[in-house]
Design a protein around this motif. Structure first.
Motif, PDB file in Angstrom:
ATOM      1  N   LYS A  92       0.835  -1.206   0.000  1.00 25.26           N
ATOM      2  CA  LYS A  92       0.000   0.000   0.000  1.00 25.26           C
ATOM      3  C   LYS A  92       0.875   1.263   0.000  1.00 25.26           C
ATOM      4  N   LYS A  93       1.926   1.245   0.827  1.00 23.47           N
ATOM      5  CA  LYS A  93       2.842   2.395   0.873  1.00 23.47           C
ATOM      6  C   LYS A  93       3.522   2.587  -0.474  1.00 23.47           C
ATOM      7  N   ALA A  94       3.934   1.473  -1.071  1.00 28.04           N
ATOM      8  CA  ALA A  94       4.613   1.532  -2.371  1.00 28.04           C
ATOM      9  C   ALA A  94       3.687   2.111  -3.440  1.00 28.04           C
ATOM     10  N   ILE A 136       5.159  -3.723  -9.071  1.00 26.19           N
ATOM     11  CA  ILE A 136       4.084  -3.805  -8.067  1.00 26.19           C
ATOM     12  C   ILE A 136       3.187  -5.004  -8.376  1.00 26.19           C
ATOM     13  N   ASP A 137       2.911  -5.244  -9.657  1.00 29.59           N
ATOM     14  CA  ASP A 137       2.098  -6.408 -10.036  1.00 29.59           C
ATOM     15  C   ASP A 137       2.777  -7.719  -9.634  1.00 29.59           C
ATOM     16  N   THR A 194      12.853  -1.419  -3.578  1.00 31.74           N
ATOM     17  CA  THR A 194      12.817  -0.370  -4.599  1.00 31.74           C
ATOM     18  C   THR A 194      12.163   0.906  -4.048  1.00 31.74           C
ATOM     19  N   PHE A 195      11.286   0.717  -3.080  1.00 31.52           N
ATOM     20  CA  PHE A 195      10.491   1.830  -2.576  1.00 31.52           C
ATOM     21  C   PHE A 195      11.030   2.401  -1.260  1.00 31.52           C
ATOM     22  N   ASP A 196      12.168   1.867  -0.808  1.00 33.39           N
ATOM     23  CA  ASP A 196      12.726   2.347   0.468  1.00 33.39           C
ATOM     24  C   ASP A 196      13.310   3.746   0.310  1.00 33.39           C
TER      25      ASP A 196
END
Length: 186
Positions: free
Chosen positions: A117-119, A134-135, A184-186
């Motif tokens: 959700k955050k990503a 994401i998928d 990747t989203f950090d």
């Protein structure tokens, strides 16, 4: 008559050996009984096969403690009974770990969903297209849920070791893959 005396001595000697063996086996059986009671107190099933082996072993011990002249004691199956007991209790031990491993799995799925959700909220701000990542990540989480459900079915069907193994192995491999994507989203 010397032969009669020799057979009497050997019979007494055998009786002593059997009595000693029976005393040792009683201690071992007491430990088995205690372990079975502990598992059952935790609502962990112990197979009927284990209980039958225990009963049979107790009978042999009783016969060994009170030998009768006209009854031969068949001890050949004692090792098989002990093996059945050990195997059954090993399975119960694995079964006792399942709820803990299942909780870890549920916790990990929840954590992954939160990270996803955050990503998804960060994705539009990134300079690269992350939709496919994401998928893939969502697919990993869906696979984790499916594995958890399958493990639960296996456990409920009595295939405890399969259930625990799939959660410990495949599930946490998927979790590691999902974590890689999340970095990747950090």
């Amino acid at each position: 008559n010397m032969n009669g005396q020799n057979s009497k001595v050997s019979t007494e000697f055998q009786a002593k050996i059997m009595t000693r063996w029976a005393a040792q086996m009683e201690k071992t059986v007491a430990q088995y009984v205690k372990r079975i009671a502990n598992y059952e107190a935790k609502k962990i099933a112990v197979s009927a096969e284990v209980k039958e082996a225990l009963s049979s072993l107790k009978l042999i011990i009783e016969k060994a403690k009170n030998p009768s002249e006209d009854e031969d004691l068949d001890m050949s199956e004692t090792n098989d009974m002990m093996q059945t007991l050990d195997e059954g209790l090993r399975n119960a031990e694995v079964a006792s770990q399942f709820p803990k491993v299942m909780k870890e799995a549920v916790r990990e799925i929840t954590r992954q969903n939160t990270l996803l959700k955050k990503a998804a909220t960060k994705a539009p701000k990134l300079k690269i297209d992350v939709a496919s990542l994401i998928d893939e990540w969502k697919k990993d989480v869906a696979d984790m849920v499916a594995l958890k459900d399958e493990a639960e079915k296996s456990y409920n069907a009595g295939d405890v070791s399969e259930a625990v193994e799939s959660l410990r192995g495949d599930f946490f491999d998927l979790s590691r893959d999902a974590n890689e994507k999340g970095r990747t989203f950090d």
